[in-house]
Structures are given as C-alpha cells and as structure tokens.
Enzyme design. Structure first.
Site, PDB file in Angstrom:
ATOM      1  CB  SER A   1      -6.362  -2.257  -0.373  1.00  0.00           C
ATOM      2  OG  SER A   1      -5.908  -1.184   0.381  1.00  0.00           O
TER       3      SER A   1
ATOM      4  CG  ASP B   1     -13.402  -1.944   6.977  1.00  0.00           C
ATOM      5  OD1 ASP B   1     -13.658  -0.743   7.195  1.00  0.00           O
ATOM      6  OD2 ASP B   1     -12.446  -2.319   6.263  1.00  0.00           O
TER       7      ASP B   1
ATOM      8  CG  ASN C   1      -8.738  -1.129   8.132  1.00  0.00           C
ATOM      9  OD1 ASN C   1      -8.102  -1.908   7.438  1.00  0.00           O
ATOM     10  ND2 ASN C   1     -10.058  -1.137   8.144  1.00  0.00           N
TER      11      ASN C   1
ATOM     12  CD  GLU D   1     -10.184  -4.854   7.471  1.00  0.00           C
ATOM     13  OE1 GLU D   1      -9.026  -5.163   7.777  1.00  0.00           O
ATOM     14  OE2 GLU D   1     -10.451  -4.078   6.543  1.00  0.00           O
TER      15      GLU D   1
ATOM     16  CD  GLU E   1      -2.865  -1.377   2.215  1.00  0.00           C
ATOM     17  OE1 GLU E   1      -3.829  -0.639   2.404  1.00  0.00           O
ATOM     18  OE2 GLU E   1      -2.554  -2.302   2.979  1.00  0.00           O
TER      19      GLU E   1
ATOM     20  CE1 TYR F   1     -13.013  -1.110  -1.068  1.00  0.00           C
ATOM     21  CE2 TYR F   1     -13.631  -3.341  -1.735  1.00  0.00           C
ATOM     22  CZ  TYR F   1     -13.796  -2.247  -0.902  1.00  0.00           C
ATOM     23  OH  TYR F   1     -14.752  -2.278   0.067  1.00  0.00           O
TER      24      TYR F   1
ATOM     25  N   GLY G   1      -6.648   4.953   5.646  1.00  0.00           N
ATOM     26  CA  GLY G   1      -6.228   5.916   4.629  1.00  0.00           C
ATOM     27  C   GLY G   1      -6.606   7.347   4.997  1.00  0.00           C
TER      28      GLY G   1
ATOM     29  NE  ARG H   1     -12.204   1.754   6.854  1.00  0.00           N
ATOM     30  CZ  ARG H   1     -11.229   1.490   5.986  1.00  0.00           C
ATOM     31  NH1 ARG H   1     -10.385   2.422   5.602  1.00  0.00           N
ATOM     32  NH2 ARG H   1     -11.100   0.282   5.489  1.00  0.00           N
TER      33      ARG H   1
END
Ligand SMILES: Nc1ncnc2c1ncn2[C@@H]1O[C@H](COP(=O)(O)OP(=O)(O)O)[C@@H](O)[C@H]1O
Ligand SMILES: [Mg+2]
Length: 316
Positions: free
Chosen positions: A150, A262, A277, A275, A14, A221, A281, A260
C-alpha cells in the site's frame, strides 16, 4: 459445503483493509452455503483454529504475517489446507528485493536497483556509495522498504539531497531498503486466478493519479486520489503482453491460487514488473475483485474458486 476458517485482521499495518477483505469473504462464503468461522488473528490463533477444526482456511490477511509466510507456516504445522500461495512463494513476494533478484535471474524486466540493510549503513559506510548509486540509477530515485504494501514508506527522491531522508523513512518500515530506478509511465496491475490448474490473467487495471502530487504516492493512496480503470485502455497488443508478463512473474515466484502483479508501462512501451502481492485486497474497491468482475466472474464465484483450489491441494 465446507467448514471454513476466515483468517483476517492480524497485527499488520494493513489490519483495517484485511478486516474488510475478511468480512466480505465471510459474507460470500455464507451465501455459498459454507459453515464459516471468522478469526481475527491474534495470540489465540492456534487455539481458536483447534477449537473450530475447519477443513480449510481462507487467508484474508494483508501485509506482515498474512503475506510474509508466517500464517502459512502455522497452517502447514496444523496440516490445514489454505488459500493462496505457500510459505516459500509468500516469502519471495513479501521481500521486494528477493522478488526482483528472482525476476532478473529469469529475464523478467524489473527496474534496475540496489538494496542495502540498515547495518550496511551503520557499520560499512554504505552512505558513501550513494553518489555512485545516484549516477547509475539517475533521478528521481525511488526509495522503498524491502517489505510492506500500500505504498507505505515509498518516497521519490527528486535529487541526491533528498535520498538520505527517504532512506531514513524507509528504514522505519523495514531493515532493508531498496533504491530503484524511476520508470516514467503508467501504473498497471494484473490479477491472476488459477483455473483448472492454469494461471489465468484477469483484465489489466490501470491506476490513474488524480492530483498533481506526483511524488507523494503515500498520500495518493491514503486519500484515494487514484482512479482505477478496468480494463485499462491500452494500445493494440499491450494488454496481452502485460498479462503474459504477469503470468511469467507469477510462475517464476511460485505463486499458487491467486495473486496480483504490479507493473509499470514505460512511455516507450517497455514493461517492468515492480512487485507481486500474495494476498491482494478483496474489498469492494480492491483491484482483484474489480478485474474478476470485468472478466465476468462475480465476487462469490471468485471466492468459491479460490477456496476450491485450496481444497484440491494437500498440505505439504
Ligand atoms: N520504480 C518506479 N517507478 C515509478 N513508479 C513507481 C516505481 N516503484 C513504485 N512506483 C509507484 O509506487 C506504487 C507502489 O509501488 P509498489 O512497488 O507496487 O509497492 P507497494 O504497492 O507494495 O507499496 C506503484 O504502483 C507505482 O505507482
Ligand atoms: Mg504495489
């Protein structure tokens, strides 16, 4: 005003997103009047940090190293305060299998799953357990590497015949693979930023697929065939429930500063955490800045807040 090292780039898959997150954070910090040194993390990282002698590091690295606790561990050694979660929480979030065990142990719903290492297949014949896993978890089956972000390496196996190839693909990203029950429903994300020491959930974002490539999330994505709606249009009370569950997950994983979560909202209204993060981002199109904006927090204020939390903490 502080002397801030923005850590970006690195060698993860990433890297490109991280360079954009880092550049944007750097601009914001400069507008806020901070003295900024941007560092593209590589073999000279420690030396560059020593030369720059910042007061704090802003970690804007996604994926391996930035999100798995590695950078955080190095910053602990240097005694430098840094943004976001500590080493242990990063390790917990980076490994989806570990995350799911921790969530399940405290009663936070996450899709049913089984996970195996490469050696289980190579040395213990785990492939022979696949029919039983298929019966337990049903089809389509979601196959993902334990680590990565991602949607890298994630495959949906519509039938038992598709599972082996999906597993092989996941193993090209990690040595552990996660087989997960598919949740039909809506794809939600809740960003969390702390305020006065309390985890505060920002408005829920929904990712809506534009194409019909139902099972190809990687392509979805990469090619950007996903539209983000913030705040998500949800039935009465659902947004609050989603935010509460995300905060519970954030706390259970021991996250700090921001993160974050999800989730999936199943058609019957049941929520599942997929999950967490640890370094989400921070680009123009990323979910956390969009959610902050919807909550009336402009990007610069968001960056300042994340930095202030880091500065208020003493390294362990
Ligand atoms: N069990 C599942 N059921 C349905 N969709 C899933 C499931 N797991 C993942 N997905 C889809 O794949 C996307 C990426 O999965 P996620 O677990 O968040 O991994 P990452 O974002 O790290 O690649 C999710 O946002 C969701 O759209
Ligand atoms: Mg995700």
């Amino acid at each position: 005003m502080s002397r801030v090292a923005v850590l970006k780039g690195g060698r993860s898959l990433e890297r490109q997103v991280s360079l954009r997150s880092g550049a944007r954070v750097q601009d914001a910090l400069e507008r806020l009047g901070h003295q900024v040194v941007a560092i593209d993390a590589g073999p000279d990282l420690i030396q560059r940090l020593r030369d720059a002698s910042p007061e704090v590091a802003f970690v804007a690295m996604h994926g391996r190293d930035g999100e798995d606790g590695t950078i955080q561990e190095l910053l602990e050694v240097l005694g430098l305060p840094y943004t976001g979660s500590g080493v242990a929480a990063c390790i917990r979030c980076w490994d989806k299998v570990l995350t799911k065990h921790l969530l399940r142990d405290v009663g936070i719903p996450t899709p049913d799953f089984h996970a195996f290492s490469e050696t289980a297949f190579r040395e213990l014949g785990a492939a022979q357990a696949l029919p039983a896993i298929g019966r337990q978890l049903d089809f389509p089956l979601v196959v993902k590497p334990a680590a990565q972000g991602s949607a890298l390496g994630i495959k949906f196996a519509p039938t038992a015949a598709d599972v082996p190839a999906a597993i092989v693909s996941a193993f090209s990203y990690d040595r552990k693979v996660l087989l997960e029950r598919y949740v039909p429903g809506r794809d939600l994300a809740v960003s969390i930023v702390e305020e006065d020491g309390e985890a505060r959930a920002l408005p829920v974002v929904e990712a809506v697929a534009e194409g019909r490539d139902f099972y190809d999330f990687e392509a979805r994505y990469e090619i950007g065939r996903t539209r983000f709606v913030c705040p998500a249009e949800l039935a009465e009370g659902v947004a609050e429930r989603t935010q509460e569950l995300a905060v519970e997950a954030y706390r259970a994983l021991g996250c700090a500063g921001f993160a974050r979560i999800d989730l999936m909202l199943r058609e019957d209204g049941q929520l599942f955490v997929l999950e967490a993060n640890s370094v989400p981002g921070l680009t123009e199109t990323s979910l956390l800045p969009q959610a902050a904006d919807a909550a009336g927090i402009p990007f610069d204020a968001l960056v300042e807040r994340i930095l202030a939390i880091a500065l208020s903490r003493q390294p362990a």
